[in-house]
Design a protein around this motif. Structure first.
Motif, PDB file in Angstrom:
ATOM      1  N   MET A 132       0.824  -1.201   0.000  1.00 23.98           N
ATOM      2  CA  MET A 132       0.000   0.000   0.000  1.00 23.98           C
ATOM      3  C   MET A 132       0.863   1.259   0.000  1.00 23.98           C
ATOM      4  N   ARG A 133       2.018   1.193   0.631  1.00 29.38           N
ATOM      5  CA  ARG A 133       2.912   2.342   0.606  1.00 29.38           C
ATOM      6  C   ARG A 133       3.410   2.602  -0.809  1.00 29.38           C
ATOM      7  N   ARG A 134       3.752   1.507  -1.514  1.00 32.15           N
ATOM      8  CA  ARG A 134       4.221   1.670  -2.892  1.00 32.15           C
ATOM      9  C   ARG A 134       3.099   2.204  -3.791  1.00 32.15           C
ATOM     10  N   THR A 135       1.889   1.767  -3.563  1.00 33.43           N
ATOM     11  CA  THR A 135       0.755   2.257  -4.372  1.00 33.43           C
ATOM     12  C   THR A 135       0.547   3.750  -4.167  1.00 33.43           C
ATOM     13  N   ALA A 136       0.556   4.163  -2.888  1.00 32.79           N
ATOM     14  CA  ALA A 136       0.340   5.582  -2.594  1.00 32.79           C
ATOM     15  C   ALA A 136       1.473   6.440  -3.159  1.00 32.79           C
ATOM     16  N   THR A 137       2.697   5.954  -3.010  1.00 32.35           N
ATOM     17  CA  THR A 137       3.838   6.703  -3.541  1.00 32.35           C
ATOM     18  C   THR A 137       3.805   6.745  -5.063  1.00 32.35           C
ATOM     19  N   GLY A 138       3.428   5.646  -5.690  1.00 31.02           N
ATOM     20  CA  GLY A 138       3.331   5.609  -7.153  1.00 31.02           C
ATOM     21  C   GLY A 138       2.290   6.581  -7.668  1.00 31.02           C
ATOM     22  N   LEU A 139       1.173   6.669  -6.946  1.00 33.79           N
ATOM     23  CA  LEU A 139       0.132   7.621  -7.352  1.00 33.79           C
ATOM     24  C   LEU A 139       0.641   9.058  -7.245  1.00 33.79           C
ATOM     25  N   LEU A 149       4.011  10.268  12.058  1.00 42.46           N
ATOM     26  CA  LEU A 149       3.584   9.435  13.179  1.00 42.46           C
ATOM     27  C   LEU A 149       4.685   8.465  13.607  1.00 42.46           C
ATOM     28  N   PHE A 150       5.406   7.935  12.637  1.00 38.97           N
ATOM     29  CA  PHE A 150       6.319   6.832  12.920  1.00 38.97           C
ATOM     30  C   PHE A 150       7.799   7.211  12.859  1.00 38.97           C
ATOM     31  N   ARG A 151       8.136   8.234  12.099  1.00 34.53           N
ATOM     32  CA  ARG A 151       9.563   8.557  11.947  1.00 34.53           C
ATOM     33  C   ARG A 151       9.706  10.003  11.488  1.00 34.53           C
ATOM     34  N   HIS A 152      10.961  10.487  11.413  1.00 37.77           N
ATOM     35  CA  HIS A 152      11.227  11.821  10.880  1.00 37.77           C
ATOM     36  C   HIS A 152      11.170  11.751   9.364  1.00 37.77           C
ATOM     37  N   PRO A 153      10.360  12.588   8.706  1.00 41.27           N
ATOM     38  CA  PRO A 153      10.298  12.581   7.235  1.00 41.27           C
ATOM     39  C   PRO A 153      11.668  12.862   6.639  1.00 41.27           C
ATOM     40  N   LEU A 154      12.111  11.971   5.748  1.00 40.88           N
ATOM     41  CA  LEU A 154      13.399  12.088   5.068  1.00 40.88           C
ATOM     42  C   LEU A 154      14.558  12.143   6.053  1.00 40.88           C
ATOM     43  N   LEU A 187       8.504  -0.855  18.618  1.00 39.27           N
ATOM     44  CA  LEU A 187       7.171  -0.301  18.793  1.00 39.27           C
ATOM     45  C   LEU A 187       6.645   0.290  17.490  1.00 39.27           C
ATOM     46  N   THR A 188       7.493   1.023  16.775  1.00 38.32           N
ATOM     47  CA  THR A 188       7.072   1.632  15.516  1.00 38.32           C
ATOM     48  C   THR A 188       6.687   0.574  14.493  1.00 38.32           C
ATOM     49  N   ASP A 189       7.509  -0.450  14.361  1.00 36.49           N
ATOM     50  CA  ASP A 189       7.226  -1.504  13.382  1.00 36.49           C
ATOM     51  C   ASP A 189       5.931  -2.230  13.707  1.00 36.49           C
ATOM     52  N   ARG A 190       5.691  -2.499  14.990  1.00 41.44           N
ATOM     53  CA  ARG A 190       4.481  -3.239  15.368  1.00 41.44           C
ATOM     54  C   ARG A 190       3.224  -2.409  15.149  1.00 41.44           C
ATOM     55  N   MET A 191       3.275  -1.148  15.517  1.00 39.16           N
ATOM     56  CA  MET A 191       2.094  -0.315  15.326  1.00 39.16           C
ATOM     57  C   MET A 191       1.862  -0.020  13.852  1.00 39.16           C
ATOM     58  N   GLU A 192       2.941   0.203  13.105  1.00 39.92           N
ATOM     59  CA  GLU A 192       2.783   0.458  11.677  1.00 39.92           C
ATOM     60  C   GLU A 192       2.271  -0.789  10.970  1.00 39.92           C
ATOM     61  N   GLY A 193       2.723  -1.986  11.436  1.00 37.34           N
ATOM     62  CA  GLY A 193       2.214  -3.215  10.855  1.00 37.34           C
ATOM     63  C   GLY A 193       0.746  -3.422  11.147  1.00 37.34           C
ATOM     64  N   ALA A 194       0.267  -2.892  12.282  1.00 36.57           N
ATOM     65  CA  ALA A 194      -1.130  -3.075  12.663  1.00 36.57           C
ATOM     66  C   ALA A 194      -2.055  -2.113  11.940  1.00 36.57           C
ATOM     67  N   GLY A 210      -0.778   0.443   9.554  1.00 43.15           N
ATOM     68  CA  GLY A 210      -0.124   1.152   8.441  1.00 43.15           C
ATOM     69  C   GLY A 210      -0.888   1.059   7.131  1.00 43.15           C
ATOM     70  N   ARG A 211      -1.564  -0.078   6.871  1.00 40.38           N
ATOM     71  CA  ARG A 211      -2.296  -0.226   5.611  1.00 40.38           C
ATOM     72  C   ARG A 211      -3.392   0.827   5.487  1.00 40.38           C
ATOM     73  N   ASP A 212      -4.133   1.035   6.568  1.00 40.97           N
ATOM     74  CA  ASP A 212      -5.191   2.051   6.534  1.00 40.97           C
ATOM     75  C   ASP A 212      -4.599   3.455   6.419  1.00 40.97           C
ATOM     76  N   LEU A 213      -3.456   3.676   7.023  1.00 41.15           N
ATOM     77  CA  LEU A 213      -2.832   4.988   6.919  1.00 41.15           C
ATOM     78  C   LEU A 213      -2.388   5.281   5.490  1.00 41.15           C
ATOM     79  N   GLN A 214      -1.968   4.275   4.744  1.00 41.95           N
ATOM     80  CA  GLN A 214      -1.606   4.491   3.347  1.00 41.95           C
ATOM     81  C   GLN A 214      -2.831   4.834   2.502  1.00 41.95           C
ATOM     82  N   PHE A 215      -3.998   4.305   2.901  1.00 41.40           N
ATOM     83  CA  PHE A 215      -5.232   4.713   2.224  1.00 41.40           C
ATOM     84  C   PHE A 215      -5.498   6.200   2.419  1.00 41.40           C
TER      85      PHE A 215
END
Length: 403
Positions: A1-8, A53-58, A366-373, A375-380
């Motif tokens: 989903m991240r790749r889809t959003a970035t591709g768009l 939410l999860f990291r520093h952008p860039l 913690l970031t990986d677990r929450m993003e895995g839970a 993250g798909r909806d956040l990419q939407f």
């Protein structure tokens, strides 16, 4: 989903650059360019929001970014407080369980004839669990412990008075008569089995003259016949004097077991010697090992043994639970009180365990677990932001063109 959003987002950037080359070709190109431009802005904004939410952008430490890893401890405490306030309070637990008929639900499930594979799995799983538990036990150590427990228990029991009381009660109820009959029969069989030995003893004790005349053989026959006759008379005659002597001896033994210190001391010594005998210990270990092996084999036997017994027991228990309203009420009340008690006594410890566990996680975990839970909806959200931004841009461009 991240790749889809970035591709768009990349597609919108490409469309923006492409339409910039053909603005004079047709008025509709301006609308497409406005869509692409606004879509880029919306997509970038939402990308920044989601990433922050999860990291520093860039990798740039912009303030108020990497919110989750930077506030890990506060999030852990907030989660724990939320669970305690909304789920682990006694009032909430009691209210939730008040409307639940847990006992009836369990009973109907266990009693359902169509549970099929599930019931078989329960029986098989229980059998395997019992077998594995028995297999993990150290037979010698456990056998020694059980023998030690039995020995300690037996050592505290004064056997002599108990045996005396049992013998007195047996004599009073005439239940000792089969014991006397058995003793007489045993004596007869013992003499019969050792006739040769008795004859040899009489022959050795006789003098030379008796042996030369052959009277020793007649003497031996007379002794044996006399013994057989005596035992037969005692056995068939309930009033035989020898039987009376035996009964008097049993009565005296019962009295001595209860009141004679010397007899009681001898019995106690014999009991302790038996308990301390290493042969008894080895015998107990062999008994335990055979018992353990039999239980393991029975537990692993498919469709039978302990598995079948366990399955039948579960089904009977289920039928009883499903049909007995009073039993349901008692079990439900016990379950409710237990749950409320757990929430009251251990609710704080449970949430503290959650809080401390989350605190011990490193920020990346913690970031990986929450993003895995989530993250798909956040990419939407990024995709929606791109599309909605583009539509807003088209609308603004249209309004600008009209007015």
């Amino acid at each position: 989903m991240r790749r889809t959003a970035t591709g768009l987002l990349v597609a919108m950037a490409g469309l923006f650059v492409l339409t910039g080359q053909y603005l004079g070709l047709h008025p509709a190109v301006g609308y497409v360019r406005a869509f692409a431009e606004a879509a880029m802005v919306g997509g970038l904004a939402d990308w920044f929001a989601v990433t922050a939410l999860f990291r520093h952008p860039l990798g740039i430490p912009i303030p108020h970014t990497a919110i989750i890893p930077e506030n890990k401890d506060r999030i852990a405490d907030t989660m724990a407080t939320f669970l305690q306030d909304n789920f682990l309070t006694p009032a909430v637990v009691a209210r939730r369980m008040q409307d639940m008929n847990l006992a009836k639900a369990v009973g109907e499930y266990l009693a359902a004839p169509g549970q099929g594979d599930t019931g078989a799995k329960l029986r098989s799983g229980a059998g395997d669990l019992i077998a594995e538990f028995l297999e993990t036990l150290d037979p010698e150590r456990l056998g020694t412990q059980v023998r030690g427990g039995l020995k300690s228990l037996a050592a505290r029991v004064d056997v002599a008075p108990l045996a005396g009381q049992l013998l007195t009660a047996a004599i009073a109820d005439r239940r000792h008569l089969p014991l006397i009959d058995s003793a007489i029969r045993w004596a007869g069989l013992t003499i019969e089995a050792n006739e040769t030995l008795i004859r040899d003893m009489i022959h050795e004790k006789a003098n030379g003259l008796v042996r030369w005349t052959g009277l020793d053989e007649k003497l031996a026959n007379s002794v044996l016949d006399g013994l057989y006759k005596l035992l037969a008379e005692v056995l068939v005659d309930p009033n035989h004097p020898l039987r009376g002597k035996l009964e008097e001896g049993l009565a005296q033994l019962a009295h001595n077991l209860m009141h004679d210190p010397e007899t009681r001391a001898r019995v106690e010594k014999a009991k302790n010697d038996l308990l301390d005998n290493p042969v008894v210990g080895r015998w107990w270990l062999s008994v335990w090992e055979r018992l353990r092996g039999g239980l393991m084999k029975s537990a692993r036997e498919p469709g039978g043994g302990l598995s079948a017994v366990f399955g039948e027991t579960l089904a009977d228990l289920g039928k009883t639970l499903a049909a007995d309203d009073r039993l349901q009420w008692q079990i439900n009340r016990f379950a409710r009180r237990t749950a409320v008690g757990v929430a009251t006594r251990y609710g704080g410890q449970i949430v503290r365990l959650i809080s401390e566990t989350v605190r011990r996680w490193d920020a990346r975990t913690l970031t990986d677990r929450m993003e895995g839970a989530v993250g798909r909806d956040l990419q939407f959200i990024r995709i929606n932001g791109t599309v909605v931004g583009g539509l807003v841009g088209v609308t603004i461009h249209a309004l600008d063109a009209v007015f």
